[in-house]
Design a protein around this motif. Structure first.
Motif, PDB file in Angstrom:
ATOM      1  N   UNK A 146       0.837  -1.211   0.000  1.00 40.51           N
ATOM      2  CA  UNK A 146       0.000   0.000   0.000  1.00 40.51           C
ATOM      3  C   UNK A 146       0.872   1.262   0.000  1.00 40.51           C
ATOM      4  N   UNK A 147       1.972   1.204   0.751  1.00 43.45           N
ATOM      5  CA  UNK A 147       2.882   2.358   0.789  1.00 43.45           C
ATOM      6  C   UNK A 147       3.583   2.543  -0.555  1.00 43.45           C
ATOM      7  N   UNK A 148       3.937   1.433  -1.202  1.00 46.62           N
ATOM      8  CA  UNK A 148       4.539   1.535  -2.549  1.00 46.62           C
ATOM      9  C   UNK A 148       3.531   2.146  -3.522  1.00 46.62           C
ATOM     10  N   UNK A 149       2.268   1.745  -3.405  1.00 49.40           N
ATOM     11  CA  UNK A 149       1.232   2.289  -4.293  1.00 49.40           C
ATOM     12  C   UNK A 149       1.084   3.799  -4.105  1.00 49.40           C
ATOM     13  N   UNK A 150       1.059   4.241  -2.854  1.00 48.51           N
ATOM     14  CA  UNK A 150       0.914   5.677  -2.585  1.00 48.51           C
ATOM     15  C   UNK A 150       2.110   6.440  -3.163  1.00 48.51           C
ATOM     16  N   UNK A 151       3.305   5.867  -2.994  1.00 42.29           N
ATOM     17  CA  UNK A 151       4.512   6.519  -3.524  1.00 42.29           C
ATOM     18  C   UNK A 151       4.478   6.580  -5.046  1.00 42.29           C
ATOM     19  N   UNK A 152       3.993   5.510  -5.673  1.00 39.29           N
ATOM     20  CA  UNK A 152       3.970   5.479  -7.143  1.00 39.29           C
ATOM     21  C   UNK A 152       3.081   6.599  -7.686  1.00 39.29           C
ATOM     22  N   UNK A 210      -3.119   4.794   3.247  1.00 35.45           N
ATOM     23  CA  UNK A 210      -1.671   4.864   3.487  1.00 35.45           C
ATOM     24  C   UNK A 210      -1.047   6.033   2.717  1.00 35.45           C
ATOM     25  N   UNK A 211       0.015   6.595   3.287  1.00 34.51           N
ATOM     26  CA  UNK A 211       0.575   7.859   2.793  1.00 34.51           C
ATOM     27  C   UNK A 211       1.951   7.687   2.165  1.00 34.51           C
ATOM     28  N   UNK A 212       2.295   8.654   1.329  1.00 30.84           N
ATOM     29  CA  UNK A 212       3.693   8.784   0.910  1.00 30.84           C
ATOM     30  C   UNK A 212       4.188  10.131   1.429  1.00 30.84           C
ATOM     31  N   UNK A 271      14.322  12.036  10.634  1.00 26.49           N
ATOM     32  CA  UNK A 271      13.424  10.961  10.226  1.00 26.49           C
ATOM     33  C   UNK A 271      12.216  10.789  11.128  1.00 26.49           C
ATOM     34  N   UNK A 272      11.182  10.250  10.521  1.00 28.80           N
ATOM     35  CA  UNK A 272       9.984   9.806  11.252  1.00 28.80           C
ATOM     36  C   UNK A 272       9.471   8.569  10.534  1.00 28.80           C
ATOM     37  N   UNK A 273       8.661   7.781  11.213  1.00 29.48           N
ATOM     38  CA  UNK A 273       7.997   6.655  10.559  1.00 29.48           C
ATOM     39  C   UNK A 273       6.860   7.157   9.688  1.00 29.48           C
ATOM     40  N   UNK A 274       6.392   6.301   8.795  1.00 27.18           N
ATOM     41  CA  UNK A 274       5.340   6.658   7.831  1.00 27.18           C
ATOM     42  C   UNK A 274       4.400   5.472   7.673  1.00 27.18           C
ATOM     43  N   UNK A 275       3.113   5.749   7.607  1.00 28.30           N
ATOM     44  CA  UNK A 275       2.137   4.677   7.402  1.00 28.30           C
ATOM     45  C   UNK A 275       0.745   5.256   7.278  1.00 28.30           C
TER      46      UNK A 275
END
Ligand code: MN
Length: 355
Positions: free
Chosen positions: A138-144, A222-224, A288-292
């Protein structure tokens, strides 16, 4: 739709409390995979129940498999039902989300539920920090979606646009490319404004100089989160030098990140590169921070953090140098922490893009 209730139940089983009450939107979504703006989810080691109102009841009942769903008709009665359930389960200590609820909510729970209330925030934020393979996808999808949109944006940027126009254009592109929403308000800061890491875009026309764009797409909850600094017109020698220092710091942190490293040591890798180049005082935020489900979640790398990087964490790598009154540079990718090297979710180019 992923339901993480079984994972949470297992953690509650090993905790020093017998039940966890979830009523924040993000944690409710994480647990059930079902988006809703309200609802009380009670989780014990072997049984879970979601109290949810009529707006969501039918859909939630049909979709959620790992918790019993009960219609919440009357708030006063719901507390009685919740207390009943907890008493039957022999609960003494009830964990609640002390980090996200308001003081008045806490007082209300304390009055209505006759159990010892303890803090359950760490348990769930710790679980959320380690992503499952489904979550990574899901995170890869948001980034794409975000990356594709950025590539479409850059050739459209002209000097007739303002910082706000850039942010608006990018938002439209992200929606057209499949985002449900932006992950956060885009930071689009140009020239002297780029010295403010979280500056607010305004309406004046773009000028020669850096244009820093910090942006994200939200897809399926989910976020990018990405930042690129490009240059309008040719950079001078110092701009080029500083850009390359930030890039070197970013790459070095990505190279050294590994499971078992403290988040503060990870932060320190980039900080040292920038300090050694003489710009330490201008790197004014954490790396840095976590992402989700949230754009900022554990693990955090800032002062006072005790988080340790683990396989399955998704974290930002975002050093910056900001010279007040002049300009600033930030470069940000989000990476998956893995044994034997990280996975960079973002493949957008990082050499200085001059337009
Ligand atoms: Mn970020």
């Amino acid at each position: 739709m992923t339901e993480n209730i079984p994972k949470i139940q297992k953690a509650v089983e090993g905790a020093d409390f017998e039940a966890l009450l979830i009523n924040s939107e993000q944690n409710r979504f994480y647990a059930t995979g079902f988006p809703s703006s309200a609802g009380e989810l009670l989780i014990t080691g072997d049984e879970s129940v979601l109290f949810i109102d009529s707006r969501y009841f039918e859909e939630a009942s049909a979709k959620i498999k790992t918790a019993r769903v009960e219609e919440l008709k009357n708030r006063q009665k719901a507390y009685e039902q919740m207390a009943d359930f907890l008493n039957k389960k022999g609960v003494k200590r009830l964990a609640v989300e002390m980090g996200s609820m308001s003081h008045s909510q806490f007082l209300m729970l304390d009055e209505k539920l006759p159990f010892e209330l303890v803090n359950g925030q760490e348990l769930i934020s710790g679980l959320r920090a380690v992503k499952s393979e489904e979550e990574l996808q899901l995170l890869r999808n948001a980034q794409a979606v975000a990356s594709k949109s950025f590539l479409e944006l850059v050739p459209r940027i002209t000097r007739n646009m303002s910082e706000r126009d850039v942010a608006t254009e990018l938002f439209c592109l992200m929606l057209r490319n499949g985002a449900d929403d932006k992950a956060f308000d885009t930071i689009s800061v140009n020239a002297v404004h780029s010295s403010s890491p979280h500056g607010h875009p305004d309406g004046r026309k773009l000028q020669n100089g850096f244009l820093t764009i910090d942006f994200g797409a939200r897809v399926a909850g989910y976020n990018s989160d990405t930042t690129r600094t490009i240059c309008i017109g040719d950079p001078d020698r110092e701009m080029e030098k500083v850009y390359n220092i930030v890039l070197a710091a970013q790459l070095e942190a990505m190279d050294k990140a590994r499971p078992g490293m403290s988040a503060r040591d990870y932060d320190g890798v980039a900080r040292k590169v920038i300090a050694d180049a003489g710009y330490g005082e201008y790197f004014t935020h954490s790396l840095s921070h976590g992402l989700g489900i949230d754009v900022h979640e554990r693990p955090f790398s800032g002062q006072g953090s005790t988080d340790v990087l683990q396989a399955g964490n998704v974290v930002s790598d975002e050093p910056g140098i900001y010279i007040p009154g002049k300009w600033g540079v930030r470069i940000e990718d989000c990476i998956v922490i893995k044994e034997g090297g990280v996975e960079n979710l973002c493949d957008l180019r990082k050499d200085l893009w001059v337009i």
